[in-house]
Design a protein around this motif. Structure first.
Motif, mmCIF file in Angstrom:
data_model
loop_
_atom_site.group_PDB
_atom_site.id
_atom_site.type_symbol
_atom_site.label_atom_id
_atom_site.label_comp_id
_atom_site.label_asym_id
_atom_site.label_seq_id
_atom_site.Cartn_x
_atom_site.Cartn_y
_atom_site.Cartn_z
ATOM 1 N N ILE A 1 0.838 -1.204 0.000
ATOM 2 C CA ILE A 1 0.000 0.000 0.000
ATOM 3 C C ILE A 1 0.872 1.251 0.000
ATOM 4 O O ILE A 1 0.614 2.213 -0.734
ATOM 5 C CB ILE A 1 -0.943 -0.007 1.223
ATOM 6 C CG1 ILE A 1 -1.982 -1.122 1.078
ATOM 7 C CG2 ILE A 1 -1.626 1.351 1.394
ATOM 8 C CD1 ILE A 1 -2.845 -1.310 2.306
ATOM 9 N N TYR A 2 1.928 1.244 0.792
ATOM 10 C CA TYR A 2 2.835 2.390 0.864
ATOM 11 C C TYR A 2 3.476 2.654 -0.493
ATOM 12 O O TYR A 2 3.545 3.795 -0.962
ATOM 13 C CB TYR A 2 3.907 2.122 1.925
ATOM 14 C CG TYR A 2 4.990 3.164 1.998
ATOM 15 C CD1 TYR A 2 4.728 4.430 2.518
ATOM 16 C CD2 TYR A 2 6.280 2.886 1.543
ATOM 17 C CE1 TYR A 2 5.733 5.392 2.581
ATOM 18 C CE2 TYR A 2 7.281 3.835 1.610
ATOM 19 C CZ TYR A 2 7.008 5.084 2.128
ATOM 20 O OH TYR A 2 7.994 6.028 2.181
ATOM 21 N N VAL A 3 3.947 1.605 -1.165
ATOM 22 C CA VAL A 3 4.553 1.756 -2.494
ATOM 23 C C VAL A 3 3.535 2.309 -3.485
ATOM 24 O O VAL A 3 3.841 3.178 -4.306
ATOM 25 C CB VAL A 3 5.119 0.407 -2.986
ATOM 26 C CG1 VAL A 3 5.596 0.529 -4.430
ATOM 27 C CG2 VAL A 3 6.263 -0.051 -2.099
ATOM 28 N N SER A 4 2.291 1.831 -3.413
ATOM 29 C CA SER A 4 1.249 2.306 -4.329
ATOM 30 C C SER A 4 0.957 3.790 -4.127
ATOM 31 O O SER A 4 0.720 4.527 -5.088
ATOM 32 C CB SER A 4 -0.034 1.488 -4.135
ATOM 33 O OG SER A 4 0.171 0.133 -4.485
ATOM 34 N N LEU A 5 0.981 4.244 -2.878
ATOM 35 C CA LEU A 5 0.737 5.661 -2.603
ATOM 36 C C LEU A 5 1.855 6.528 -3.177
ATOM 37 O O LEU A 5 1.610 7.643 -3.670
ATOM 38 C CB LEU A 5 0.607 5.891 -1.093
ATOM 39 C CG LEU A 5 -0.654 5.336 -0.442
ATOM 40 C CD1 LEU A 5 -0.598 5.509 1.067
ATOM 41 C CD2 LEU A 5 -1.894 6.008 -1.008
ATOM 42 N N ILE A 6 3.080 6.040 -3.108
ATOM 43 C CA ILE A 6 4.194 6.771 -3.716
ATOM 44 C C ILE A 6 3.995 6.870 -5.225
ATOM 45 O O ILE A 6 4.181 7.930 -5.840
ATOM 46 C CB ILE A 6 5.534 6.084 -3.393
ATOM 47 C CG1 ILE A 6 5.850 6.183 -1.899
ATOM 48 C CG2 ILE A 6 6.666 6.693 -4.214
ATOM 49 C CD1 ILE A 6 6.099 7.579 -1.408
ATOM 50 N N LYS A 7 3.607 5.771 -5.844
ATOM 51 C CA LYS A 7 3.360 5.770 -7.291
ATOM 52 C C LYS A 7 2.266 6.769 -7.656
ATOM 53 O O LYS A 7 2.322 7.427 -8.696
ATOM 54 C CB LYS A 7 2.954 4.372 -7.754
ATOM 55 C CG LYS A 7 4.059 3.333 -7.691
ATOM 56 C CD LYS A 7 3.528 1.989 -8.170
ATOM 57 C CE LYS A 7 4.595 0.913 -8.130
ATOM 58 N NZ LYS A 7 4.081 -0.405 -8.577
ATOM 59 N N MET A 8 1.257 6.862 -6.807
ATOM 60 C CA MET A 8 0.117 7.750 -7.050
ATOM 61 C C MET A 8 0.551 9.198 -7.240
ATOM 62 O O MET A 8 -0.050 9.956 -8.010
ATOM 63 C CB MET A 8 -0.863 7.643 -5.872
ATOM 64 C CG MET A 8 -2.004 8.648 -5.870
ATOM 65 S SD MET A 8 -2.898 8.643 -4.296
ATOM 66 C CE MET A 8 -1.699 9.442 -3.209
ATOM 67 N N LEU A 9 1.616 9.611 -6.556
ATOM 68 C CA LEU A 9 2.026 11.011 -6.544
ATOM 69 C C LEU A 9 2.864 11.426 -7.749
ATOM 70 O O LEU A 9 2.964 12.615 -8.048
ATOM 71 C CB LEU A 9 2.844 11.295 -5.277
ATOM 72 C CG LEU A 9 2.083 11.407 -3.961
ATOM 73 C CD1 LEU A 9 3.068 11.501 -2.809
ATOM 74 C CD2 LEU A 9 1.165 12.610 -3.970
ATOM 75 N N VAL A 10 3.468 10.484 -8.441
ATOM 76 C CA VAL A 10 4.560 10.804 -9.353
ATOM 77 C C VAL A 10 4.170 11.821 -10.420
ATOM 78 O O VAL A 10 4.753 12.904 -10.521
ATOM 79 C CB VAL A 10 5.107 9.525 -10.017
ATOM 80 C CG1 VAL A 10 6.167 9.882 -11.050
ATOM 81 C CG2 VAL A 10 5.689 8.604 -8.969
ATOM 82 N N ILE A 11 3.188 11.496 -11.253
ATOM 83 C CA ILE A 11 2.860 12.346 -12.394
ATOM 84 C C ILE A 11 2.391 13.741 -11.976
ATOM 85 O O ILE A 11 2.944 14.750 -12.425
ATOM 86 C CB ILE A 11 1.822 11.669 -13.306
ATOM 87 C CG1 ILE A 11 2.418 10.417 -13.949
ATOM 88 C CG2 ILE A 11 1.336 12.644 -14.384
ATOM 89 C CD1 ILE A 11 3.585 10.687 -14.865
ATOM 90 N N PRO A 12 1.361 13.861 -11.094
ATOM 91 C CA PRO A 12 0.920 15.215 -10.737
ATOM 92 C C PRO A 12 1.987 16.017 -10.012
ATOM 93 O O PRO A 12 2.108 17.228 -10.203
ATOM 94 C CB PRO A 12 -0.300 14.980 -9.844
ATOM 95 C CG PRO A 12 -0.159 13.590 -9.343
ATOM 96 C CD PRO A 12 0.533 12.836 -10.428
ATOM 97 N N LEU A 13 2.803 15.333 -9.212
ATOM 98 C CA LEU A 13 3.790 16.046 -8.407
ATOM 99 C C LEU A 13 4.890 16.653 -9.271
ATOM 100 O O LEU A 13 5.199 17.840 -9.158
ATOM 101 C CB LEU A 13 4.399 15.095 -7.372
ATOM 102 C CG LEU A 13 5.256 15.739 -6.291
ATOM 103 C CD1 LEU A 13 4.436 16.710 -5.465
ATOM 104 C CD2 LEU A 13 5.874 14.678 -5.407
ATOM 105 N N VAL A 14 5.489 15.837 -10.139
ATOM 106 C CA VAL A 14 6.600 16.371 -10.931
ATOM 107 C C VAL A 14 6.123 17.457 -11.891
ATOM 108 O O VAL A 14 6.842 18.430 -12.152
ATOM 109 C CB VAL A 14 7.320 15.244 -11.701
ATOM 110 C CG1 VAL A 14 7.961 14.262 -10.753
ATOM 111 C CG2 VAL A 14 6.374 14.521 -12.655
#
Length: 453
Positions: A73-86
Motif C-alpha cells: 500500500i505504501y509503495v502504491s501511494l508513492i506511485k500515485m504522486l509521481v505524475i501530478p507532483l513532478v
C-alpha cells in the motif's frame, strides 16, 4: 464443518499473527507521532522493529502476507504522486521567475550551475555505486507484475523523451515527457508574465495553490514512512534474514562516500578554480548552513539561515542571494536528485538482476538532472525523484522501498550537500556579476555566529 474451522485456524496462525503484530507496532508508532517524537526516530524504530519481527517470523516460519500488504500500500501511494507532483512542482519552480531578461542574465547562469553540479553528483553516485556494488549480495525475486523490457536504441530513447500527447503520456505513467511539457509551459508563463503580469496572475496563483496542496499530500504520504518501513523490512528480513540488513549498510556507506567526494572535489574545486577563493575558508563560513541542513533535513527550513550566511558571511549581494537561495530550495538537489537516485538505481538493478547498459547510464544521468527540478525542500520527497528515475529506467519500485529504512539517515547528508550547492552557486554567480565583496570575504573573521540559529 471441522475442515472449515481448521482452515480458519490455519489462516489465523499464518496471517493473523503477522497482522496483529502490524496493528500493535502501528499503534506504537502512531502514539509516538502524537507525542511528537522525531520523524527520523520513528523511522529508525520502524526499521528496528521490522528487523526483530522479521527475524522472529523467520524462526517460527509464519507467513508475512499480513504485514507485506501494508508495504505494498505504501509503495502504491508513492506511485500515485509521481505524475501530478513532478508536473506541478517543475511548473511552479520556473514560472515563479518574473521576466525573461532576468531569466537570461541571472537565471540561466543559476540553472546551469544547479543542473551541472547535479549531473556531476549523479555521475559520482553512479561511479561509486558501480565500484562498491551495494546490492550485489542481495538477490530477490522479480515482482509478479514486473515485465522484462526491451533495450531501446539511443535514437528511440531521445524520441521517447519528446511529449507527443501529454494526456496520454501521463495516463501511461511516462514521467520524462511530462517534465519536458512542464518546462515548455513554464517558459511560456514567464514570457507572457514579463509583458502582461496581470494576464498570467490567475495561472500563477493556481499553480501556487496546487503546489501547496501537493506539499500537504506529500507530508501525508511521507508520514506513513515509519509504517511502510516496518512492513517492508519485516517481510524482507523474514524471507532473507540478517544478510538483508548488511546490504543496507552498504547502501549507507556508498551514499556517504559519494556525497563526501562530491562535497570536497566538486564544490571545493569550483570554489577554488572558478570563484578563486580559499575553499577551507568557504566551508568554515558556511558551517551554520551545514548544521541546520543536517539537523532539520529540510531545504526550506535551512533557507533563512542560508540567506544570512550567503549575505553576511560570504558577502554576496542581497540581490543575488534573494534570487538564488529561494530558487535553490526548490530546484537545487545535488544529493537528493543526483547522488541518491543513482545509488538506488544501481542497487535496484543489482538486487533484481537487471542489466543496465551504457545507454541506461546516460539516460540515468539525464533523467536525474531533469527530475531534480522541483523536488520539494522538505524531508522525504527525494523518494519522488528516485521514483522518477526508477520508473524511466523500467526498474521495480520495490528497490526504493527496500532502502527506505535507511533513507532518513542518508537524508541528513543529502540535505547538507543540497544546501551547500546553493551557497556555492550564489558565490559563483555573484563573482561573475561583480556582486561579490572579495575583500570582505578574505578579511572578515565572522566571529559572531548568526544569533537566531
Amino acid at each position: 464443518m471441522g475442515d472449515v474451522n481448521n482452515n480458519l485456524l490455519q489462516a489465523i496462525q499464518t496471517n493473523g499473527y503477522s497482522f496483529l503484530t502490524s496493528i500493535l507496532v502501528f499503534g506504537l508508532l502512531f502514539y509516538l507521532a502524537r507525542k511528537r517524537v522525531g520523524f527520523g526516530t520513528r523511522v529508525a524504530l520502524g526499521l528496528v522493529l521490522g528487523v526483530l519481527a522479521g527475524l522472529l517470523f523467520q524462526q517460527i516460519d509464519y507467513d508475512t502476507k499480513g504485514i507485506t500488504t501494508f508495504g505494498s500500500i505504501y509503495v502504491s501511494l508513492i506511485k500515485m504522486l509521481v505524475i501530478p507532483l513532478v508536473f506541478v512542482l517543475v511548473l511552479n519552480s520556473i514560472a515563479s521567475l518574473t521576466s525573461l531578461e532576468y531569466l537570461r542574465k541571472i537565471g540561466l547562469k543559476t540553472f546551469a550551475w544547479f543542473l551541472g553540479t547535479t549531473a556531476a553528483a549523479s555521475i559520482i553516485g553512479l561511479t561509486v555505486s558501480l565500484l562498491i556494488q551495494p546490492g550485489s549480495g542481495l538477490q530477490q525475486e522479480v515482482p509478479s507484475n514486473f515485465e522484462a523490457r526491451e533495450i531501446p536504441s539511443f535514437s528511440q530513447v531521445i524520441l521517447d523523451l519528446v511529449p507527443s500527447n501529454p494526456i496520454n503520456e501521463a495516463a501511461n505513467g511516462k514521467v520524462v515527457p511530462i517534465l519536458i511539457f512542464a518546462l515548455f509551459l513554464a517558459v511560456a508563463i514567464v514570457k507572457i508574465g514579463s509583458k502582461n503580469p496581470e494576464a498570467i496572475k490567475p495561472v500563477r496563483d493556481l499553480i501556487a495553490s496546487l503546489t501547496q496542496v501537493l506539499h500537504q499530500v506529500i507530508k501525508i504520504v511521507i508520514s506513513l514512512t515509519p509504517y511502510g518501513v516496518f512492513a517492508l523490512i519485516s517481510g524482507i528480513t523474514a524471507k532473507y534474514g540478517w544478510e538483508t540488513l548488511q546490504e543496507l549498510g552498504s547502501v549507507i556507506i556508498t551514499s556517504y562516500a559519494a556525497l563526501l567526494i562530491h562535497f570536497v572535489l566538486v564544490f571545493g574545486g569550483l570554489v577554488l578554480l572558478v570563484a578563486r577563493v580559499n575553499p577551507i575558508r568557504f566551508f568554515r563560513k558556511i558551517y551554520p548552513t551545514l548544521a541546520v541542513a543536517f539537523s532539520t533535513r529540510s531545504s526550506y527550513a535551512t533557507l533563512p539561515v542560508n540567506l544570512e550566511v550567503i549575505t553576511k558571511r560570504l558577502h554576496v549581494s542581497p540581490k543575488i542571494a534573494s534570487f538564488i537561495a529561494p530558487l535553490g530550495a526548490s530546484v537545487n538537489f545535488n544529493g537528493c536528485g543526483g547522488v541518491w537516485p543513482a545509488v538506488v538505481a544501481v542497487f535496484t538493478a543489482q538486487v533484481f538482476d537487471v542489466t543496465l547498459t551504457s545507454t541506461d547510464y546516460i539516460v540515468l544521468v539525464l533523467i536525474s538532472v531533469v527530475s531534480s527540478i522541483g523536488v520539494a525542500g522538505v524531508p522525504g520527497p527525494a523518494v519522488i525523484s528516485t521514483t522518477v528515475v526508477l520508473t524511466a529506467l523500467g526498474l521495480p519500485l520495490e528497490g526504493m522501498a527496500i532502502v527506505a529504512g535507511v533513507e532518513a539517515l542518508i537524508d541528513m547528508g543529502r540535505t547538507a550537500v543540497n544546501a551547500t550547492g546553493t551557497t556555492v552557486t550564489s558565490l559563483l554567480v555573484a563573482a561573475s556579476e561583480d556582486e561579490f565583496d572579495r575583500e570582505a570575504f578574505n578579511t572578515s573573521e565572522d566571529a559572531k555566529e548568526i544569533a537566531a540559529y
